[in-house]
Scaffold this active site. Sequence first.
Site, PDB file in Angstrom:
ATOM      1  N   LYS A 157       0.032   3.974  -2.554  1.00  9.83           N
ATOM      2  CA  LYS A 157      -0.953   4.832  -2.662  1.00  9.83           C
ATOM      3  C   LYS A 157      -0.459   6.084  -2.221  1.00  9.83           C
ATOM      4  O   LYS A 157      -1.214   7.192  -2.367  1.00  9.83           O
ATOM      5  CB  LYS A 157      -1.885   4.334  -1.014  1.00  9.83           C
ATOM      6  CG  LYS A 157      -2.882   3.135  -1.375  1.00  9.83           C
ATOM      7  CD  LYS A 157      -3.886   3.127  -0.300  1.00  9.83           C
ATOM      8  CE  LYS A 157      -4.594   1.951  -0.456  1.00  9.83           C
ATOM      9  NZ  LYS A 157      -4.026   0.581  -0.272  1.00  9.83           N
TER      10      LYS A 157
ATOM     11  N   SER B 234       0.802  -1.129   0.031  1.00  8.63           N
ATOM     12  CA  SER B 234       0.010  -0.163   0.048  1.00  8.63           C
ATOM     13  C   SER B 234       0.652   1.234  -0.062  1.00  8.63           C
ATOM     14  O   SER B 234       0.140   2.566  -0.041  1.00  8.63           O
ATOM     15  CB  SER B 234      -0.969   0.057   1.129  1.00  8.63           C
ATOM     16  OG  SER B 234      -2.137  -0.635   0.820  1.00  8.63           O
TER      17      SER B 234
ATOM     18  N   SER C 181      -5.568   3.039   4.943  1.00 10.57           N
ATOM     19  CA  SER C 181      -5.064   2.223   3.766  1.00 10.57           C
ATOM     20  C   SER C 181      -6.244   1.537   3.153  1.00 10.57           C
ATOM     21  O   SER C 181      -5.806   0.283   2.622  1.00 10.57           O
ATOM     22  CB  SER C 181      -3.858   1.611   4.338  1.00 10.57           C
ATOM     23  OG  SER C 181      -3.083   1.099   3.133  1.00 10.57           O
TER      24      SER C 181
END
Length: 319
Positions: free
Chosen positions: A67, A64, A124
């Site tokens: 991101k 993640s 997340s």
Amino acid sequence: MRKRWLWLIMLLLITVPVGAVIIGNVERAGFKPRVDARAVVLMDLNTGRILLSENGDVPLPPASMSKLMTELVILDEIKTGKGSWDDEVKISDYATNVSGVKLALKSGDTLTVRELFQSITVYSANDAAVALAEHFAGSEEAFVRKMNAKAQEIGLSHGTHFVNASGVENRTSNNEEWTSDGETVMTAADTAKLAAHLIKSHPDILNTSSKTQTKINGRNIYISNTNWMLPSLGGPYSYEGTDGLKTGYTASAGYCFTGTAEKQGSRLIAVVMGTESREARFEETRKLFDYGFAKTLTLKERLDDWFQFSETAAALLYN
């Protein structure tokens, strides 16, 4: 006049070597930490200098942490007036079916851009990331093109490539061997560079990433921050000055973390990729922060003393 020039030469002979010694001592300050991870990078944000790198240029699955690019593209879109924080986003079937960590949104649910963005940054949430990608680009595929275009724009290497907005892996089973083909990959050096660009371009991101909790009014729930280094959490992994930035985990990536902390005007960015436990990623980041601040703060303090000495000597010379 001749006497004054002699004093000036003597001052230069003293201050220049002293400054060189100070900088040399700082270079040797602290011992390089032994960090147990697949790749690490430590950057001084103020100078852009890489203070430590191990496998920093190796493309790896970032989970993640990708991101960070999703956040950057969204913030740029809002900054240029292509959307607003209060825009309502209707959740699609496609967004609800994403795997991994999510808010368990239902098709047809409506949340604001702000709520979904905070869900990405703090918790997340993968479904929130996909929903925002669809909102700002029409489809996740179109949004990914924006992500890769932005990567080129800010100078990331060819070792970094995005295939989705969430960082989830496209494997069909846990037994399938991971390969970089058709998967998101990032280098630790690129991740640090991306984080630095994000903070400099949108410093308010730290106000969001440092929240211990955020409320999703659309679902009347609270979600907690996955960054255990935040001082406000007060746990064994909290670290003074930490205010971001992004955790990540997949089976292939291991436990990852891009952290940032500031002390006395010195800000560091640490990237840790591929530790074996969620605790280890914060323990290894602590080692990097301790090492980095030992160098940057010592340099700052000693140079301040040096400049003060030089100014005092110069004042005495000309008075």
